[in-house]
Write a protein that holds these residues in place. Structure first.
Motif: not given
Ligand SMILES: [Zn+2]
Length: 121
Positions: A2-7, A23-28
């Protein structure tokens, strides 16, 4: 994973590593290049560039920025949550647009009770 920021669920080839977290691309993108909402230098340059180009109001904005700006113009004030439902973009994307619109002194945020509203500058 899971992405550490948005889950959000991460696929192996869409995982971005930053300081040991995934992280996913957006959160990164958001973490490595956060919108600088209160950067006076950025405000000064954004407004002077717009003045040089003879732009005021919604002139020179992207379609999405115009949409956000005109919604705020029509309603007088709007919460981020309401805007998100209408424009249908990711919260990060909306934050980035707010930062630009604030830089250009088109919109500002204010608090009323427990809610944060966006309004014209
Ligand atoms: Zn994310």
């Amino acid at each position: 994973m899971q992405c550490d920021r948005c889950g959000g669920i991460l696929r192996e080839n869409e995982t971005y590593d930053y300081h040991g977290k995934q992280f996913c691309e957006d959160c990164y993108m958001y973490i490595t290049n956060p919108p600088k909402a209160c950067d006076p230098m950025a405000v000064a340059s954004a407004t002077s560039i717009r003045k040089e180009l003879g732009q005021s109001g919604a002139a020179g904005l992207t379609e999405l920025q115009k949409q956000i700006y005109s919604l705020i113009e029509q309603r007088g004030k709007i919460t981020k949550e309401e805007l998100l439902k209408i424009v249908n973009v990711k919260p990060e994307e909306l934050e980035a647009q707010f930062a630009i619109l604030r830089h250009c002194e088109l919109i500002r945020a204010f608090k009323e009770g427990s809610k944060v509203y966006l309004t014209q500058w």
